[in-house]
Write an enzyme that holds these catalytic residues in place. Structure first.
Site, PDB file in Angstrom:
ATOM      1  N   LYS A 134       0.833  -1.208   0.000  1.00  0.00           N
ATOM      2  CA  LYS A 134       0.000   0.000   0.000  1.00  0.00           C
ATOM      3  C   LYS A 134       0.869   1.261   0.000  1.00  0.00           C
ATOM      4  CE  LYS A 134      -3.847   0.070   2.320  1.00  0.00           C
ATOM      5  NZ  LYS A 134      -4.868   0.113   3.402  1.00  0.00           N
ATOM      6  N   GLU A 154      10.018  -5.436   3.987  1.00  0.00           N
ATOM      7  CA  GLU A 154      10.343  -6.710   3.347  1.00  0.00           C
ATOM      8  C   GLU A 154      10.016  -6.679   1.854  1.00  0.00           C
ATOM      9  OE1 GLU A 154       8.718  -7.614   7.542  1.00  0.00           O
ATOM     10  OE2 GLU A 154       8.284  -6.234   5.895  1.00  0.00           O
ATOM     11  N   GLY A 171      -5.238  -5.494   4.879  1.00  0.00           N
ATOM     12  CA  GLY A 171      -4.386  -6.404   4.117  1.00  0.00           C
ATOM     13  C   GLY A 171      -4.873  -7.832   4.126  1.00  0.00           C
ATOM     14  N   ARG A 172      -5.334  -8.319   5.276  1.00  0.00           N
ATOM     15  CA  ARG A 172      -5.759  -9.708   5.360  1.00  0.00           C
ATOM     16  C   ARG A 172      -7.106  -9.957   4.687  1.00  0.00           C
ATOM     17  NH1 ARG A 172      -5.499  -7.074  10.007  1.00  0.00           N
ATOM     18  NH2 ARG A 172      -7.232  -6.931  11.489  1.00  0.00           N
ATOM     19  N   GLU A 222      -4.594 -12.156  13.672  1.00  0.00           N
ATOM     20  CA  GLU A 222      -4.289 -10.735  13.505  1.00  0.00           C
ATOM     21  C   GLU A 222      -5.522  -9.888  13.799  1.00  0.00           C
ATOM     22  OE1 GLU A 222      -1.238  -9.199  10.600  1.00  0.00           O
ATOM     23  OE2 GLU A 222      -3.052  -8.483   9.608  1.00  0.00           O
ATOM     24  N   HIS A 236      -1.296 -38.993  11.722  1.00  0.00           N
ATOM     25  CA  HIS A 236      -0.130 -39.774  12.128  1.00  0.00           C
ATOM     26  C   HIS A 236       0.852 -38.920  12.925  1.00  0.00           C
ATOM     27  CE1 HIS A 236      -1.171 -43.305   9.651  1.00  0.00           C
ATOM     28  NE2 HIS A 236      -1.794 -42.398   8.922  1.00  0.00           N
ATOM     29  N   LYS A 263       7.141  -3.909  13.415  1.00  0.00           N
ATOM     30  CA  LYS A 263       7.734  -3.248  12.246  1.00  0.00           C
ATOM     31  C   LYS A 263       8.594  -2.061  12.673  1.00  0.00           C
ATOM     32  CE  LYS A 263       4.067  -4.153   8.835  1.00  0.00           C
ATOM     33  NZ  LYS A 263       3.030  -3.489   7.996  1.00  0.00           N
TER      34      LYS A 263
END
Length: 545
Positions: A204, A210, A265-266, A351, A382, A510
């Site tokens: 954005k 990152e 964002g999510r 979040e 398993h 951040k």
């Protein structure tokens, strides 16, 4: 105590939680339990009969929803009210999949035309790349897409693309990069040809650390292997609000797609953030994904609480977290294409609802936001299913499976279904000591040995689960499934009276990370932070080769 935990309904639920019979008994007494506690909506079927819940339980939970004005809060989201109160933002990811003729107000204007214009722009872009009209700097068609983002800008496109693998029909390959570890992008770039690679950068601000770092490394790789600054525009596009920074980078204005403040964002995969999905499955399938989500939106907004799938799932999860001290919730997928869903739901839920104060700033005195985890169900059987069956923690489970496979092969799918259904049965009924002893009746063991082994084979059962089925995994059913979990998350946050749409914990990490980075690069040793942080920074600086 908070207003919520002081309420008579909350107190009644707490008392009621101590009085429930074992689920074995519930099923034994009610042959119609499955019919009464299952629901179909938007191509999905939910069996919630294997829950520690009676008719009285559900009525108390629905009364809690009514007392906390859940329906009004749902309406407020769809109306574009500023329900993200700490950032004074509307929450309108639902507008991204709305019908073109709807009118939805945000920031004083109808935003549906903007959404539709962006979809049209996406379609033109996808068509140009898929058709080969879009050419790289040497005149070759694009063969590979690299999607660079992080958080929702990474997880959404990657996991939905993975889920829709049977619908990849454009001939393109897509590679996803999020981790700032240089190994992540280096290994991707080794596979690619700069002449035929297109990068989609999603940030954005066009400054997410990152994402920007990985994009700058991709650009350096492109320039090193023959591209020029003037040709960057043929190989880089962006989804961002910061047009200035994107154009300074070298991206053409026409190839910048918008992001809006009213989309977190999510929740953003439905927007131009979903470009990688559209590039793999085509815009028709991307629109089908939107259509499935829109159908779930309509169901969530209009269905009565007692017939509302996201409401029921949200209330049951709250029931275990707040009244049985369940600290986690496992999502088990019985479909290889859906193996990434637990990670997606993990971000969506944790979040959103990992909060500790209410909307008015009061510290909560009840549990919020369980740990979401899981994986492919058959593999887990398993491994960690042992803990689900015989461990001391109560861990509610969601089982997700399509009834028909995209790859029917002999008895594979029947075995898959039998494992899925058998696990839910085993969690519910368990095994008593008498049953374990009966299994050992013919064993060449003494009575004492039989009793000892039988005690190890006892499973308490009464472990709750939901089973979510669909006829087949399609873009539309996957869209509905994702929207179901989005709305389930809102239900819990609304009742807990928290803000499910900010993420200050993420922001703190951040900010401190940026400060540490500056100290790593400083000429002098770190001395001004806590002893541990100073020590780690200085050790890193000393050991660089």
């Amino acid at each position: 105590m908070t207003h919520l935990t002081e309420s008579s309904i909350w107190q009644a639920l707490a008392k009621h939680s101590l009085q429930l019979p074992h689920m074995r008994e519930m099923f034994a007494k009610d042959s119609q339990r499955f019919e009464a506690m299952s629901l179909s909506a938007c191509g999905l079927f939910l069996d919630y009969s294997k829950n520690r819940a009676t008719t009285e339980t559900l009525e108390l939970l629905f009364k809690l929803a009514e007392e906390t004005e859940l329906k009004d809060k749902i309406c407020a989201m769809f109306a574009g009210d500023l329900i993200n109160t700490t950032e004074q933002r509307a929450v309108l990811h639902t507008a991204l999949r709305a019908d073109a003729d709807q009118e939805i107000q945000a920031e004083g204007r109808d935003i549906v035309p903007e959404v539709q214009q962006t979809l049209a722009k996406m379609e033109a872009f996808v068509d140009s790349v898929v058709s080969g009209q879009w050419r790289g700097y040497t005149g070759k068609a694009i063969t590979d897409i690299v999607s660079i983002g992080i958080g929702g800008s990474f997880l959404g496109p990657k996991i939905i693309s993975q889920g829709l693998r049977p619908y990849w029909n454009t001939g393109l390959a897509c590679h996803f990069v999020a981790n700032v570890d240089g190994t992540a992008i280096s290994e991707k770039l080794k596979l690619l040809n700069p002449e035929t690679t297109l990068f989609v950068m999603s940030s954005k601000s066009f400054g997410t650390q990152e994402t920007l770092t990985n994009t700058l490394s991709a650009k350096a790789w492109f320039l090193k292997l023959g591209g020029s600054q003037s040709e960057v525009a043929k190989h880089f596009v962006a989804v961002t609000s910061n047009v200035t920074k994107a154009t300074e980078f070298g991206i053409a204005t026409d190839n910048i797609f918008p992001m809006w403040d009213w989309v977190g964002g999510r929740y953003s995969l439905w927007s131009a953030i979903g470009l990688p999905i559209a590039l793999l499955v085509g815009m028709d399938n991307f629109r089908a994904l939107l259509r499935g989500a829109h159908e779930m939106d309509e169901h969530f907004a209009k269905a009565p609480l007692r017939e509302n799938m996201p409401v029921i799932m949200g209330l049951l999860s709250l029931w275990y977290g707040n009244f049985f001290n369940a600290q986690s919730h496992v999502v088990l997928t019985y479909d290889h294409y859906l193996r990434g869903l637990p990670a997606y739901f993990q971000q969506l839920d944790m979040e959103s609802n990992g909060k500790s104060v209410t909307l008015d700033g009061t510290r909560v005195d009840y549990s919020t936001g369980p740990v979401i985890w899981g994986g492919e169900g058959t593999n887990g059987q398993h491994a960690y299913h042992q803990l689900l069956h015989q461990g001391t923690a109560l861990i509610p489970a969601d089982f997700i499976m399509p009834l028909n496979s995209h790859n029917p092969l002999g008895e594979h799918h029947a075995q898959l279904a039998s494992n899925c259904f058998g696990q839910t049965q085993a969690l519910m009924q368990g095994r008593t000591l008498d049953e374990a002893m009966a299994e050992l009746a013919g064993a060449q063991l003494s009575d004492e040995e039989k009793l000892l082994i039988a005690k190890h084979k006892v499973m308490p059962g009464n472990k709750p689960s939901n089973t979510l089925l669909m006829d087949k995994l399609t873009p539309q059913t996957l869209g509905a499934l994702i929207a179901l979990y989005e709305h389930r998350t809102l239900v819990q946050g609304a009742i807990w009276q928290i803000n499910s749409f900010d993420q200050w914990g993420v922001e703190l990490g951040k900010n401190l990370g940026n400060d540490v980075l500056a100290r790593i690069g400083a000429p002098q040793a770190a001395t001004e932070l806590d002893a541990s942080s100073n020590g780690l920074i200085n050790l890193y600086r000393q050991r660089q080769i």
